[in-house]
Design a protein around this motif. Structure first.
Motif, PDB file in Angstrom:
ATOM      1  N   THR A 152     -19.001  -3.238  -3.871  1.00 36.22           N
ATOM      2  CA  THR A 152     -17.940  -3.615  -2.951  1.00 36.22           C
ATOM      3  C   THR A 152     -18.478  -4.608  -1.931  1.00 36.22           C
ATOM      4  O   THR A 152     -19.532  -4.376  -1.341  1.00 36.22           O
ATOM      5  CB  THR A 152     -17.377  -2.390  -2.219  1.00 36.22           C
ATOM      6  OG1 THR A 152     -17.010  -1.410  -3.185  1.00 36.22           O
ATOM      7  CG2 THR A 152     -16.169  -2.762  -1.392  1.00 36.22           C
TER       8      THR A 152
ATOM      9  N   ALA B  10      -3.425   1.133  -9.558  1.00 34.61           N
ATOM     10  CA  ALA B  10      -4.254   2.316  -9.807  1.00 34.61           C
ATOM     11  C   ALA B  10      -3.496   3.603  -9.506  1.00 34.61           C
ATOM     12  O   ALA B  10      -3.774   4.646 -10.112  1.00 34.61           O
ATOM     13  CB  ALA B  10      -5.528   2.237  -8.968  1.00 34.61           C
ATOM     14  N   ARG B  11      -2.545   3.553  -8.583  1.00 27.67           N
ATOM     15  CA  ARG B  11      -1.742   4.748  -8.295  1.00 27.67           C
ATOM     16  C   ARG B  11      -0.409   4.712  -9.043  1.00 27.67           C
ATOM     17  O   ARG B  11       0.544   5.394  -8.666  1.00 27.67           O
ATOM     18  CB  ARG B  11      -1.530   4.900  -6.785  1.00 27.67           C
ATOM     19  CG  ARG B  11      -0.744   3.807  -6.113  1.00 27.67           C
ATOM     20  CD  ARG B  11      -0.514   4.104  -4.622  1.00 27.67           C
ATOM     21  NE  ARG B  11       0.422   3.160  -4.053  1.00 27.67           N
ATOM     22  CZ  ARG B  11       0.081   1.995  -3.497  1.00 27.67           C
ATOM     23  NH1 ARG B  11      -1.192   1.652  -3.431  1.00 27.67           N
ATOM     24  NH2 ARG B  11       1.015   1.188  -3.021  1.00 27.67           N
TER      25      ARG B  11
ATOM     26  N   GLU C  42      -4.127  -4.309  -6.834  1.00 26.19           N
ATOM     27  CA  GLU C  42      -4.917  -3.514  -7.776  1.00 26.19           C
ATOM     28  C   GLU C  42      -4.869  -2.038  -7.417  1.00 26.19           C
ATOM     29  O   GLU C  42      -4.763  -1.171  -8.287  1.00 26.19           O
ATOM     30  CB  GLU C  42      -6.361  -4.019  -7.788  1.00 26.19           C
ATOM     31  CG  GLU C  42      -6.517  -5.357  -8.481  1.00 26.19           C
ATOM     32  CD  GLU C  42      -7.931  -5.901  -8.394  1.00 26.19           C
ATOM     33  OE1 GLU C  42      -8.296  -6.732  -9.251  1.00 26.19           O
ATOM     34  OE2 GLU C  42      -8.672  -5.505  -7.465  1.00 26.19           O
ATOM     35  N   ASP C  43      -4.960  -1.735  -6.114  1.00 27.43           N
ATOM     36  CA  ASP C  43      -4.860  -0.339  -5.684  1.00 27.43           C
ATOM     37  C   ASP C  43      -3.493   0.242  -6.024  1.00 27.43           C
ATOM     38  O   ASP C  43      -3.376   1.415  -6.413  1.00 27.43           O
ATOM     39  CB  ASP C  43      -5.115  -0.231  -4.175  1.00 27.43           C
ATOM     40  CG  ASP C  43      -6.593  -0.331  -3.831  1.00 27.43           C
ATOM     41  OD1 ASP C  43      -7.414  -0.381  -4.758  1.00 27.43           O
ATOM     42  OD2 ASP C  43      -6.924  -0.362  -2.629  1.00 27.43           O
TER      43      ASP C  43
ATOM     44  N   LYS D  52      -5.247   3.525   2.488  1.00 26.03           N
ATOM     45  CA  LYS D  52      -5.816   2.918   1.295  1.00 26.03           C
ATOM     46  C   LYS D  52      -7.046   2.079   1.660  1.00 26.03           C
ATOM     47  O   LYS D  52      -7.153   1.558   2.756  1.00 26.03           O
ATOM     48  CB  LYS D  52      -4.776   2.048   0.594  1.00 26.03           C
ATOM     49  CG  LYS D  52      -3.521   2.812   0.195  1.00 26.03           C
ATOM     50  CD  LYS D  52      -3.852   3.982  -0.728  1.00 26.03           C
ATOM     51  CE  LYS D  52      -2.622   4.754  -1.161  1.00 26.03           C
ATOM     52  NZ  LYS D  52      -2.031   5.570  -0.100  1.00 26.03           N
ATOM     53  N   ARG D  53      -7.934   1.960   0.696  1.00 24.85           N
ATOM     54  CA  ARG D  53      -9.210   1.299   0.954  1.00 24.85           C
ATOM     55  C   ARG D  53      -9.035  -0.133   1.459  1.00 24.85           C
ATOM     56  O   ARG D  53      -9.643  -0.542   2.454  1.00 24.85           O
ATOM     57  CB  ARG D  53     -10.062   1.297  -0.320  1.00 24.85           C
ATOM     58  CG  ARG D  53     -11.395   0.609  -0.148  1.00 24.85           C
ATOM     59  CD  ARG D  53     -12.269   0.768  -1.363  1.00 24.85           C
ATOM     60  NE  ARG D  53     -11.659   0.193  -2.552  1.00 24.85           N
ATOM     61  CZ  ARG D  53     -12.283   0.105  -3.722  1.00 24.85           C
ATOM     62  NH1 ARG D  53     -13.482   0.588  -3.858  1.00 24.85           N
ATOM     63  NH2 ARG D  53     -11.670  -0.431  -4.760  1.00 24.85           N
ATOM     64  N   ASN D  54      -8.219  -0.926   0.761  1.00 27.02           N
ATOM     65  CA  ASN D  54      -8.077  -2.327   1.157  1.00 27.02           C
ATOM     66  C   ASN D  54      -7.454  -2.457   2.535  1.00 27.02           C
ATOM     67  O   ASN D  54      -7.813  -3.329   3.320  1.00 27.02           O
ATOM     68  CB  ASN D  54      -7.252  -3.083   0.110  1.00 27.02           C
ATOM     69  CG  ASN D  54      -5.792  -2.665   0.115  1.00 27.02           C
ATOM     70  OD1 ASN D  54      -4.997  -3.152   0.911  1.00 27.02           O
ATOM     71  ND2 ASN D  54      -5.429  -1.736  -0.769  1.00 27.02           N
TER      72      ASN D  54
ATOM     73  N   ASN E 137     -10.675   8.699  -2.613  1.00 25.01           N
ATOM     74  CA  ASN E 137      -9.644   8.649  -3.649  1.00 25.01           C
ATOM     75  C   ASN E 137      -8.408   9.412  -3.185  1.00 25.01           C
ATOM     76  O   ASN E 137      -8.505  10.555  -2.745  1.00 25.01           O
ATOM     77  CB  ASN E 137     -10.173   9.264  -4.951  1.00 25.01           C
ATOM     78  CG  ASN E 137     -11.063   8.304  -5.707  1.00 25.01           C
ATOM     79  OD1 ASN E 137     -10.916   7.085  -5.595  1.00 25.01           O
ATOM     80  ND2 ASN E 137     -12.014   8.836  -6.466  1.00 25.01           N
TER      81      ASN E 137
ATOM     82  N   ASN F 170       0.806  -1.222   0.000  1.00 26.81           N
ATOM     83  CA  ASN F 170       0.000   0.000   0.000  1.00 26.81           C
ATOM     84  C   ASN F 170       0.840   1.274   0.000  1.00 26.81           C
ATOM     85  O   ASN F 170       0.288   2.362  -0.218  1.00 26.81           O
ATOM     86  CB  ASN F 170      -0.928   0.004   1.213  1.00 26.81           C
ATOM     87  CG  ASN F 170      -2.140  -0.887   1.019  1.00 26.81           C
ATOM     88  OD1 ASN F 170      -2.709  -0.946  -0.054  1.00 26.81           O
ATOM     89  ND2 ASN F 170      -2.513  -1.619   2.058  1.00 26.81           N
TER      90      ASN F 170
ATOM     91  N   GLU G 170     -14.597  -0.395  -9.999  1.00 23.22           N
ATOM     92  CA  GLU G 170     -14.546  -1.454  -8.994  1.00 23.22           C
ATOM     93  C   GLU G 170     -15.571  -2.550  -9.273  1.00 23.22           C
ATOM     94  O   GLU G 170     -15.344  -3.717  -8.947  1.00 23.22           O
ATOM     95  CB  GLU G 170     -14.743  -0.896  -7.582  1.00 23.22           C
ATOM     96  CG  GLU G 170     -15.990  -0.092  -7.370  1.00 23.22           C
ATOM     97  CD  GLU G 170     -15.749   1.391  -7.534  1.00 23.22           C
ATOM     98  OE1 GLU G 170     -16.374   2.160  -6.799  1.00 23.22           O
ATOM     99  OE2 GLU G 170     -14.942   1.786  -8.401  1.00 23.22           O
TER     100      GLU G 170
END
Length: 973
Positions: free
Chosen positions: A507, A60-61, A56-57, A481-483, A476, A31, A272
């Motif tokens: 989700t 994405a960054r 995946e996150d 981070k979300r996860n 965002n 992350n 997502e």
């Protein structure tokens, strides 16, 4: 929680086991890393499932990821390799090391880099015995040592640099090959053979994981049957409605598998949702190739394509695919499908079957989108069904009067509060304390809060943290981070996540047991999506219910909440003060009297002019209502025309302040008479005029006038997608014609084409003509006007068809079997600690043969085991089966079996097709007769009552029959 300012923390040695697992350390590093390099000998699906969201996150960054695994001993799971391909499609570099005979590959290395100003700033490498599997990363005793980058060691030969160079050497080795779908398909056959052989040389933690194949749940099984029946009846499009948490995506995958689809298109509007769906399909059907079609990647070659509607919905992208390219198309979150980009896609493709999925709760909410699937509502199950089936958990709903904010003073424009003013109103200590106090009193252990903005989320985190609560804001580009936040919440390292626009749709959040709604939800759909984030079951956290804490203000927009939660009828009863809400077993709704009074006051202010009805529906839906939605909600367009001359005059007069709708105004004014006379008010004795216009629009007729042959052919295809209309509206002779036949062309020329191009009244305008064999609109829109005019005409075409079907009672909800309730006196439960009691009607005699006379005037109490306590005696009862017509199939019913049934009421009726129902009719002597059969929808709009025992003939439903109960199960003696 671990520190968020570095790649690692703690001791260098990780010893594994439940007390010191490697997984959280890897997730933290993933992350926060800019570069990730992984090499493991074995890759398992369970391990990839744990790492995939974080990887995946990272992609994405724009983090750089290199992953290498091997085919050593064929231990690596092909499904895990498919997940690597998902990462590859998102930008990762993935390779497979192909071992030669007798050669070993036992690397387990995880390297993480943090850059600053384009050069290495920090780094670490975990090297030990952990492969990527759930066991190795979470439970097994695996030692792993961490090597840290030391910026003081300038020598290029230092330890960390050496580790990285050796990784690069193996990653670029001649035996390291790029991973491809073709390689995986070849590997699968080798892997399948090895699964049957003993693996004496491999440790237990690295053995091939054995998985039970995914199977549909109870509701999904019913939906799959209904989908199969719908296709057998001739429908080529259909809508399935499943409440959030009941497995819509899995249902789509199961049905695609049942359909034996070769080329699949899955369409959604959020990234997502696409990623989650792609993972689901890969898990279930890993033998085929998948690919993304979005702003970053446009994969045209994969067999299963997961596409962003914002990209594929553009005409330039649609042209890359032939209309018949996909045999099966799924459109998720179908309540968005009335948007132009979806309509372009729907008009272009002609699959063998198209499935729309949504969680929209009521038919009136589906009014506009049903026209896009030929009005074919295949299957519908709401929250009540999901809770009673045990698929989702029950909920406790607490409505809190938000008296710390005066919403009447906040500007309201185009169905939304002014965001800046709302943000200021929320960022106060008074409201934060109000929210905290009620949350502290009502919460369980893991909370997801929905916030208005980033500023609002950060403000709430600061306030809660000051009170000793472990809180994080997720949005965002948030620091957390979300996860990582979700894992921390699941593990108890966080108490609450304050989110902004990240968890509304698509989700899976099973561990969440408390939902905190501290922002307005503009529509019923958004409200239910947010509530649904916490309804999934979670065995790992022993969740048995969801707590919802919802803040409700003094503004008419909040009326959408009771309508969403209780349905229109239930909300009406509650708001009128007549009775308490009817809820599923285990659910509880707490509405303080001041909220009831507030809602009643807001409701009483709503008037009944066409303008006020329009605005009321606007608030309820969260968007400008279409003519079909207005009609299906019970409003009268005759009154609209009396007060405003036409539907679009009403629209124009109420959208003058909407910047997004300003371009619509000149189109309405310029083409008002055309739309009113040729569509909204045109006379109809059959459905042919809207069918022709639908075909005209699909052929882009305003831009390129179609020939009458092309128009008649496309009209046949549009009508044929509707077997109920095709079989009931066409004479028998014409039903046997083909789309290309001259006889069909002649028939269509003599019916709607002639009706549209012949002027009967001397003062009528002729809006269409046939010129040299072309069907031509006698209006000349400019290129800039075409798209908007097309949308407005489509809206009126959908409305006229919906109104016609309603008048002819051909819609899927109409039936020869009225859905009514047979009244019984409510009986209090006599349950004890060891047993429960349900009403038992020994003389009812539900016939499993032919209709039998019965009565429910005599009632007894039947003692049942305690696990039947979830069945409310006011809704459920027991009656004996009589006969053997249902003694067959997967769940046979024998003569004398005891049947557990649920009364059918207007509140819980829903769809009846493919269900086993108890049916009542009155005989010639005036006595009631009863029958148990499976109800099946037929192409001509009738219902067939089918027996499970092939020795018994099926029956056609007639007007003197009604459904009064649905079968739940057979009670085992």
């Amino acid at each position: 929680m671990l520190s968020k300012n570095e790649l690692y923390t703690g001791l260098k040695l990780t010893t594994g086991g439940s007390e010191d697992p490697l997984l959280p350390k890897l997730l933290h590093a993933i992350n926060n890393a800019d570069e990730i390099e992984i090499s493991v000998s074995f890759l398992q699906f369970s391990g990839m499932y744990l790492l995939l969201p974080a990887l995946e996150d990272a992609l994405a960054r724009t983090s750089r990821i290199n992953i290498l695994t091997s085919d050593y001993l064929c231990i690596t799971d092909p499904r895990a390799l498919k997940q690597l391909m998902l990462l590859q499609e998102r930008g990762a570099n993935t390779k497979i090391f192909q071992c030669r005979h007798g050669e070993s590959f036992h690397m387990k290395t995880y390297i993480f880099i943090k850059n600053k100003n384009g050069s290495l700033h920090d780094g670490c490498a975990f090297i030990g015995s952990n492969n990527i599997s759930a066991t190795a990363l979470q439970y097994a005793h695996e030692w792993c040592i961490r090597y840290d980058f030391n910026p003081d060691e300038a020598n290029i030969d230092n330890e960390f640099s050496h580790i990285r160079s050796q990784f690069n050497a193996i990653f670029t080795h001649q035996q390291s090959h790029d991973l491809t779908h073709n390689w995986i398909n070849d590997y699968q056959s080798r892997h399948a053979k090895l699964r049957k052989a003993p693996l004496a040389l491999v440790s237990n933690d690295d053995r091939i994981e054995q998985f039970e194949p995914a199977t549909p749940n109870e509701v999904q099984q019913l939906a799959l049957t209904a989908l199969c029946d719908s296709r057998n009846a001739g429908f080529k499009r259909g809508l399935v409605v499943l409440a959030t948490g009941m497995g819509k995506t899995w249902l789509a995958a199961f049905d695609a598998q049942q359909f034996q689809a070769k080329r699949i298109l899955f369409v959604a509007h959020r990234e997502e949702i696409l990623l989650q769906a792609q993972n689901t399909f890969v898990t279930l059907m890993n033998e085929t190739s998948t690919g993304l079609y979005n702003g970053k990647e446009t994969n045209k070659e994969a067999k299963f394509i997961f596409a962003s509607v914002q990209t594929l919905g553009r005409k330039a992208h649609l042209m890359h695919f032939k209309p018949e390219h996909f045999d099966y198309i799924i459109i998720d979150e179908f309540h968005h499908a009335s948007a132009p980009t979806y309509k372009h896609l729907l008009a272009h493709f002609q699959p063998q079957f198209l499935l729309g999925l949504t969680a929209t709760p009521e038919r009136t909410d589906q009014a506009d989108i049903l026209s896009l699937v030929d009005n074919n509502l295949v299957f519908e199950r709401n929250l009540v069904h999901g809770i009673e089936a045990g698929i989702i958990v029950p909920f406790d709903y607490h409505g809190i009067f938000d008296d710390s904010v005066d919403y009447q003073t906040i500007p309201w424009r185009n169905g939304k509060f002014d965001p800046h003013s709302l943000d200021n109103a929320f960022a106060t200590l008074q409201r934060a304390n109000h929210v905290f106090d009620h949350w502290q009193r009502l919460k369980q252990t893991r909370t997801l809060a929905f916030c208005m903005s980033i500023r609002h989320a950060n403000f709430m985190v600061k306030h809660f943290t000051a009170k000793g609560v472990k809180a994080a804001a997720v949005y965002n580009d948030s620091q957390v981070k979300r996860n990582e936040a979700l894992l921390s919440l699941k593990n108890g390292e966080l108490d609450i996540i304050f989110s902004v626009d990240l968890f509304n749709e698509g989700t899976d959040l099973p561990s969440i047991d408390t939902i905190l709604m501290i922002r307005p939800s503009e529509s019923k759909i958004l409200f239910l999506q947010q509530l649904g984030r916490g309804l999934r079951t979670s065995a790992t956290t022993n969740k048995n219910k969801l707590t919802v804490v919802d803040y409700i203000g003094n503004h008419h927009s909040f009326l959408n909440k009771p309508f969403a939660l209780l349905g229109e009828e239930g909300a009406g009863r509650v708001l009128s003060g007549k009775e308490a809400p009817t809820l599923p077993d285990g659910c509880y709704v707490n509405l303080p009297i001041e909220l009831i009074n507030l809602w009643q006051t807001l409701k009483d202010k709503l008037k009944y002019s066409a303008v006020e009805e329009f605005n009321t529906l606007y608030e309820q839906l969260g968007h400008r209502p279409t003519a079909t939605e207005f009609f299906q909600h019970g409003y009268d367009l005759t009154k609209v025309r009396k007060q405003h001359k036409s539907w679009f005059n009403l629209v124009k007069n109420n959208l003058l302040d909407s910047a997004s709708d300003v371009p619509m105004m000149p189109i309405i004014e310029k083409y008002h008479d055309f739309m009113l006379e040729s569509i909204e008010m045109t006379s109809m004795t059959k459905c042919f005029k809207p069918i022709l216009l639908a075909a005209f629009l699909e052929l882009n007729g305003f831009n390129n006038s179609p020939t009458t042959q092309a128009l008649s052919k496309r009209s046949w295809l549009v009508l044929n997608r509707r077997p109920d209309l095709f079989n009931s509206e066409l004479p028998e002779k014409q039903r046997g014609l083909t789309a290309e036949s001259e006889a069909w062309h002649k028939y269509w020329l003599g019916n709607p084409i002639k009706a549209f191009t012949n002027t009967i009244k001397s003062n009528s305008q002729q809006w269409f003509s046939v010129i040299d064999g072309f069907f031509v609109a006698n209006i000349k829109p400019t290129a800039q006007e075409l798209e908007l005019l097309h949308e407005l005409v489509q809206e009126l075409v959908d409305y006229r068809l919906a109104k016609y079907i309603n008048s002819k009672q051909l819609n899927l909800q109409s039936s020869a079997i009225p859905i009514e309730q047979s009244v019984t006196k409510p009986i209090d439960s006599l349950s004890t600690g060891d047993s429960v009691s349900l009403p038992y009607y020994p003389d009812l005699r539900i016939a499993c043969g032919n209709f039998k006379t019965g009565t429910y005037t005599h009632v007894e109490q039947l003692s049942l085991p305690a696990y039947y306590d979830k069945y409310d005696p006011k809704r459920y009862f027991v009656a004996p089966a009589c006969g053997n017509s249902m003694h067959g199939g997967k769940n046979p019913i024998a003569n004398g079996d005891l049947l557990l049934l649920e009364w059918i009421t207007p509140v819980n009726a829903g769809s009846i097709s493919s269900l086993t129902l108890a049916i009542e009719r009155i005989d010639d002597a005036g006595d009631s007769e009863y029958l148990l059969r499976v109800v099946k929808k037929q192409p001509d709009g009738r219902y067939l009552l089918k027996a499970n025992n092939p020795e018994y003939e099926d029956k056609v439903a007639t007007d003197n029959m009604k459904t009064f109960a649905r079968l739940i199960k057979v009670i085992k003696k």
